[in-house]
Design a protein around this motif. Structure first.
Motif, short mmCIF file in Angstrom:
data_model
loop_
_atom_site.label_atom_id
_atom_site.label_comp_id
_atom_site.label_asym_id
_atom_site.label_seq_id
_atom_site.Cartn_x
_atom_site.Cartn_y
_atom_site.Cartn_z
N GLY A 287 -6.81 -1.51 2.14
CA GLY A 287 -5.43 -1.02 2.10
C GLY A 287 -4.96 -0.45 3.43
O GLY A 287 -4.14 0.46 3.48
N ALA B 32 0.45 -2.76 -2.07
CA ALA B 32 0.80 -1.45 -2.66
C ALA B 32 1.27 -1.62 -4.10
O ALA B 32 1.01 -0.76 -4.95
N ASP C 40 -3.13 2.63 -2.45
CA ASP C 40 -2.47 3.54 -1.51
C ASP C 40 -2.63 2.95 -0.11
O ASP C 40 -3.68 3.06 0.51
N VAL C 41 -1.58 2.30 0.37
CA VAL C 41 -1.67 1.58 1.65
C VAL C 41 -1.42 2.53 2.81
O VAL C 41 -0.47 3.31 2.79
#
Ligand SMILES: Cc1ncc(COP(=O)(O)O)c(C=O)c1O
Length: 398
Positions: A350, A26, A31-32
């Motif tokens: 992610g 991140a 955008d995890v």
């Protein structure tokens, strides 16, 4: 400065390591989306937070009784008597601990001596097996089978007991598979334990997250005082993971000894948090109906979405907020290990999904990942679409 042999048996919890890795990804601006976390996404209900504030403002900040403040021991005894049907649990049969984890450590360290064998579910919550090794005991793993819905069965327990078996650790409902034992499973396992003089440590921390079937507690056995260490906590049901509140219920004599352990280890559990815990149990419980309904929607959605992914199949787990999808087909086609697959999905898409091995922490989880559906459906949907892309790319290259 060399460490003791016992402390070297303890290992980091891999699920926490995955969270650190996710933070690192991140920090690169990704955008995890995390299917990795084992805590509810709802805040602690307001009336519980208010109770802690009130206790603080009233100066309830000193040491308190080592086994727990009397009103909390009483609230736990009453609540669990009714919830499990045990009926007559007494306050002196309860000890409050720093989280469910504190209870696990206390129970295993208090009963396991070098050479003792302890039955542990595989896959399972990692603290059990390394704490058994910490105490000098030998974990004996029972692989849970997908075709049996990942339940621990009496037949499997019977096959694994020996004259050295001192304890069976039963986590029901089960992290990480979301499985739940039937009444017959529980009765059969308890029967074996009683016949062979084996202690049962029963971790029922997910007992409120039930979507199908009837949950049965080990406390339904009227002989529980003779051989059961019942363990529960506030982290999951009341969204209180950071408050560190758990407890053990067993016979009063054993509680006296566990209190000596408590005094030497942590003196007492945080005073004002205990006041809030009283309100958690005695206050309104309706908020949980909404929580459960939302989790059911999320579970149904997640099961369907994961089953639509190429090379993935997942059981509709009846309990907890976890699923344990089988990704063996992807691994076969790509030649990857489960951990390599999980890392690839994190690094490239992610998406956090701890691998069954080494997160939980043995062998039977190879070929599975754990998915925790503690986030809004919209977010789950995005995560699944990223996984779909990632898996398709991997399979194309294979
Ligand atoms: C099976 C099981 N037992 C115990 C715990 C520990 O909970 P606590 O936060 O109360 O220490 C967890 C937390 O994930 C768990 O999954």
């Amino acid at each position: 400065m060399s460490f003791s042999n016992s402390v070297l048996q303890l290992e980091m919890e891999k699920a926490f390591e995955y969270l650190d890795k996710a933070r690192e990804v991140a920090s690169r601006g990704v955008d995890v989306i995390s299917f990795g976390i084992g805590q509810p996404d709802t805040p602690t209900p307001e009336h519980i937070r208010e109770a802690a504030k009130k206790a603080l403002d009233e100066g309830f900040t000193g040491y308190v009784s080592p086994p727990g403040i009397p009103e909390l021991r009483e609230a736990i005894a009453n609540y669990i008597s009714e919830f499990t049907g045990a009926g007559d649990i007494k306050p002196e049969e309860v000890i409050v601990t720093p989280g469910g984890k504190g209870a696990i450590f206390m129970a295993i360290a208090s009963y396991i001596s070098p050479g003792d064998e302890v039955i542990v579910q595989d896959p399972g919550f990692p603290a059990y097996e390394c704490t058994v090794r910490y105490a000098g005991g030998k974990p004996v793993f029972i692989p849970l089978k997908e075709e049996e819905g990942f339940r621990l069965t009496p037949e499997a327990v019977q096959e694994h007991i020996t004259p050295k078996t001192k304890m069976i650790i039963l986590n029901n409902p089960h992290n990480p598979t979301g499985s739940m034992c039937t009444k017959q499973d529980i009765q059969g396992i308890l029967e074996i334990a009683k016949e062979n003089g084996i202690i049962v440590l029963s971790d029922e921390i997910y007992d409120h997250f039930i979507y199908e079937g009837q949950f049965h507690s080990v406390l339904e056995d009227p002989d529980w005082r003779d051989y059961i260490l019942y363990l529960n906590g506030f982290s999951k049901t009341y969204s209180m993971t950071g408050w560190r509140l758990g407890y053990i219920i067993t016979n009063a004599k054993a509680i006296e000894r566990l209190t000596v352990f408590a005094v030497n280890n942590f003196s007492c559990v945080t005073s004002f948090a205990q006041k809030a815990a009283v309100v958690a149990l005695t206050g309104p419980q309706d908020f949980f109906k909404e929580v459960l309904a939302e989790y059911r929607r999320r579970r149904d959605f997640t099961v369907e979405a994961f089953n639509s992914l190429p090379g993935v199949r997942v059981l509709k787990a009846p309990a907890t907020f976890y699923l344990f999808p089988n990704v063996k087909e992807i691994l076969e086609q790509t030649g990857m290990t489960t951990e390599q697959f999980s890392l690839k999905m994190l690094e490239e898409k992610g998406v956090v999904m701890p691998p069954g091995v080494p997160s939980f922490p043995l062998k039977a989880g190879e070929g599975y990942v754990r998915v925790s559906y503690v986030q809004p459906i919209e977010r789950i949907k995005q995560g699944v679409e990223r996984l779909r892309q990632g898996i398709e790319e991997l399979l194309e290259k294979a």
